[in-house]
Design a protein around this motif. Sequence first.
Motif, PDB file in Angstrom:
ATOM      1  N   GLY A 134       0.787  -1.226   0.000  1.00  0.00           N
ATOM      2  CA  GLY A 134       0.000   0.000   0.000  1.00  0.00           C
ATOM      3  C   GLY A 134       0.821   1.280   0.000  1.00  0.00           C
ATOM      4  N   VAL A 135       2.133   1.169   0.138  1.00  0.00           N
ATOM      5  CA  VAL A 135       2.988   2.353   0.183  1.00  0.00           C
ATOM      6  C   VAL A 135       3.202   2.872  -1.240  1.00  0.00           C
ATOM      7  N   PRO A 136       3.108   4.200  -1.434  1.00  0.00           N
ATOM      8  CA  PRO A 136       3.359   4.741  -2.775  1.00  0.00           C
ATOM      9  C   PRO A 136       4.763   4.407  -3.264  1.00  0.00           C
ATOM     10  N   ARG A 137       4.930   4.318  -4.552  1.00  0.00           N
ATOM     11  CA  ARG A 137       6.211   3.978  -5.141  1.00  0.00           C
ATOM     12  C   ARG A 137       7.099   5.210  -5.328  1.00  0.00           C
ATOM     13  N   ARG A 138       6.566   6.414  -5.150  1.00  0.00           N
ATOM     14  CA  ARG A 138       7.329   7.631  -5.436  1.00  0.00           C
ATOM     15  C   ARG A 138       7.402   8.560  -4.230  1.00  0.00           C
ATOM     16  N   PRO A 139       8.492   9.377  -4.208  1.00  0.00           N
ATOM     17  CA  PRO A 139       8.580  10.408  -3.183  1.00  0.00           C
ATOM     18  C   PRO A 139       7.512  11.477  -3.421  1.00  0.00           C
ATOM     19  N   PRO A 140       7.071  12.154  -2.414  1.00  0.00           N
ATOM     20  CA  PRO A 140       7.514  12.059  -1.032  1.00  0.00           C
ATOM     21  C   PRO A 140       6.784  10.974  -0.242  1.00  0.00           C
ATOM     22  N   GLY A 141       5.707  10.408  -0.815  1.00  0.00           N
ATOM     23  CA  GLY A 141       4.905   9.421  -0.082  1.00  0.00           C
ATOM     24  C   GLY A 141       5.698   8.236   0.401  1.00  0.00           C
ATOM     25  N   ASN A 142       6.549   7.678  -0.465  1.00  0.00           N
ATOM     26  CA  ASN A 142       7.303   6.504  -0.040  1.00  0.00           C
ATOM     27  C   ASN A 142       8.305   6.856   1.061  1.00  0.00           C
ATOM     28  N   ALA A 143       8.914   8.022   0.967  1.00  0.00           N
ATOM     29  CA  ALA A 143       9.896   8.412   1.975  1.00  0.00           C
ATOM     30  C   ALA A 143       9.220   8.692   3.322  1.00  0.00           C
ATOM     31  N   LEU A 144       8.075   9.361   3.297  1.00  0.00           N
ATOM     32  CA  LEU A 144       7.378   9.669   4.546  1.00  0.00           C
ATOM     33  C   LEU A 144       6.896   8.408   5.256  1.00  0.00           C
ATOM     34  N   LEU A 145       6.354   7.480   4.497  1.00  0.00           N
ATOM     35  CA  LEU A 145       5.882   6.230   5.104  1.00  0.00           C
ATOM     36  C   LEU A 145       7.025   5.247   5.355  1.00  0.00           C
ATOM     37  N   GLY A 146       8.108   5.398   4.604  1.00  0.00           N
ATOM     38  CA  GLY A 146       9.224   4.470   4.730  1.00  0.00           C
ATOM     39  C   GLY A 146       9.931   4.517   6.065  1.00  0.00           C
ATOM     40  N   VAL A 147       9.993   5.689   6.682  1.00  0.00           N
ATOM     41  CA  VAL A 147      10.720   5.812   7.951  1.00  0.00           C
ATOM     42  C   VAL A 147      10.086   4.954   9.042  1.00  0.00           C
ATOM     43  N   PRO A 148       8.789   5.127   9.350  1.00  0.00           N
ATOM     44  CA  PRO A 148       8.224   4.263  10.406  1.00  0.00           C
ATOM     45  C   PRO A 148       8.180   2.792  10.002  1.00  0.00           C
ATOM     46  N   LEU A 149       7.964   2.523   8.707  1.00  0.00           N
ATOM     47  CA  LEU A 149       7.949   1.126   8.265  1.00  0.00           C
ATOM     48  C   LEU A 149       9.327   0.492   8.396  1.00  0.00           C
ATOM     49  N   SER A 150      10.357   1.273   8.152  1.00  0.00           N
ATOM     50  CA  SER A 150      11.717   0.761   8.303  1.00  0.00           C
ATOM     51  C   SER A 150      11.990   0.379   9.754  1.00  0.00           C
ATOM     52  N   VAL A 151      11.578   1.236  10.672  1.00  0.00           N
ATOM     53  CA  VAL A 151      11.757   0.926  12.104  1.00  0.00           C
ATOM     54  C   VAL A 151      11.013  -0.364  12.429  1.00  0.00           C
ATOM     55  N   PHE A 152       9.766  -0.443  11.991  1.00  0.00           N
ATOM     56  CA  PHE A 152       8.964  -1.642  12.246  1.00  0.00           C
ATOM     57  C   PHE A 152       9.636  -2.883  11.659  1.00  0.00           C
ATOM     58  N   ASP A 153      10.045  -2.809  10.392  1.00  0.00           N
ATOM     59  CA  ASP A 153      10.655  -3.965   9.729  1.00  0.00           C
ATOM     60  C   ASP A 153      11.942  -4.394  10.406  1.00  0.00           C
ATOM     61  N   ARG A 154      12.780  -3.453  10.747  1.00  0.00           N
ATOM     62  CA  ARG A 154      14.082  -3.796  11.327  1.00  0.00           C
ATOM     63  C   ARG A 154      13.931  -4.358  12.731  1.00  0.00           C
ATOM     64  N   LEU A 155      12.953  -3.885  13.468  1.00  0.00           N
ATOM     65  CA  LEU A 155      12.678  -4.493  14.764  1.00  0.00           C
ATOM     66  C   LEU A 155      12.122  -5.899  14.580  1.00  0.00           C
ATOM     67  N   ARG A 156      11.249  -6.050  13.594  1.00  0.00           N
ATOM     68  CA  ARG A 156      10.698  -7.379  13.293  1.00  0.00           C
ATOM     69  C   ARG A 156      11.813  -8.335  12.873  1.00  0.00           C
ATOM     70  N   ASP A 157      12.789  -7.828  12.120  1.00  0.00           N
ATOM     71  CA  ASP A 157      13.907  -8.668  11.698  1.00  0.00           C
ATOM     72  C   ASP A 157      14.739  -9.145  12.889  1.00  0.00           C
ATOM     73  N   LEU A 158      14.772  -8.345  13.949  1.00  0.00           N
ATOM     74  CA  LEU A 158      15.539  -8.718  15.142  1.00  0.00           C
ATOM     75  C   LEU A 158      14.817  -9.735  16.019  1.00  0.00           C
ATOM     76  N   ALA A 159      13.483  -9.767  15.918  1.00  0.00           N
ATOM     77  CA  ALA A 159      12.707 -10.685  16.749  1.00  0.00           C
ATOM     78  C   ALA A 159      12.985 -12.119  16.327  1.00  0.00           C
ATOM     79  N   PRO A 160      13.361 -12.956  17.262  1.00  0.00           N
ATOM     80  CA  PRO A 160      13.680 -14.336  16.900  1.00  0.00           C
ATOM     81  C   PRO A 160      12.434 -15.106  16.481  1.00  0.00           C
ATOM     82  N   GLY A 161      12.561 -15.873  15.429  1.00  0.00           N
ATOM     83  CA  GLY A 161      11.497 -16.772  14.999  1.00  0.00           C
ATOM     84  C   GLY A 161      10.315 -16.066  14.380  1.00  0.00           C
ATOM     85  N   THR A 162       9.277 -16.834  14.213  1.00  0.00           N
ATOM     86  CA  THR A 162       8.040 -16.311  13.651  1.00  0.00           C
ATOM     87  C   THR A 162       6.907 -16.755  14.549  1.00  0.00           C
ATOM     88  N   GLY A 163       5.722 -16.402  14.199  1.00  0.00           N
ATOM     89  CA  GLY A 163       4.567 -16.826  14.971  1.00  0.00           C
ATOM     90  C   GLY A 163       4.065 -15.729  15.874  1.00  0.00           C
TER      91      GLY A 163
END
Length: 196
Positions: A134-163
Amino acid sequence: MMDRWSAGDATDAERDALWQDIVQLVFSHAFAEETVLWPVLRRTAPDGEELTGQVEEEHQAINELIARVEKAPGDPRRAEWIQQAFTLIRQDIRDEEDELLPRLREAFDDRALRRIGAAWEAVRATAPTHPHPGVPRRPPGNALLGVPLSVFDRLRDLAPGTGPRARRVSLTLTGAAAAAGAVVLLVRSARRRTCA
């Protein structure tokens, strides 16, 4: 990595790890292209809009397909979807290397390309690492939404396992990061009002 995943000689755990590495690389790479490279190409190439539009459609198709894979870990069609994603990724690579990147090479000297490359790398290093269709493919929309999503994704990447437990840990860490970010913004806002 795609060839190794497809070869089938790795264990399930190794294939899952390979898949996660591929996903993280694909999304951080594509986000940086969309944020840094393609806006430059649209400004410099007469057909830049058309070229980048085609690649953005490929990125969106990859995004949607990988999101489907991530949402259905037990689906018997998962391996088929992953192979479809690999086909799309390979096509995207060809289009970029054969069409778009040569256009940038024609338009800029080595020094300018190094500056563009440094900006690309900085964005890639902090970009989201999972699909967000759902994130736009172009700036500024992708950049504005990308920052919080990046934090979320990188924290999720650190969480061990799935489920469910891993998702709860990830959501808790993301909530803590969002709360910390909100506090920083409130403090800055208060300082600006005090200074004004």
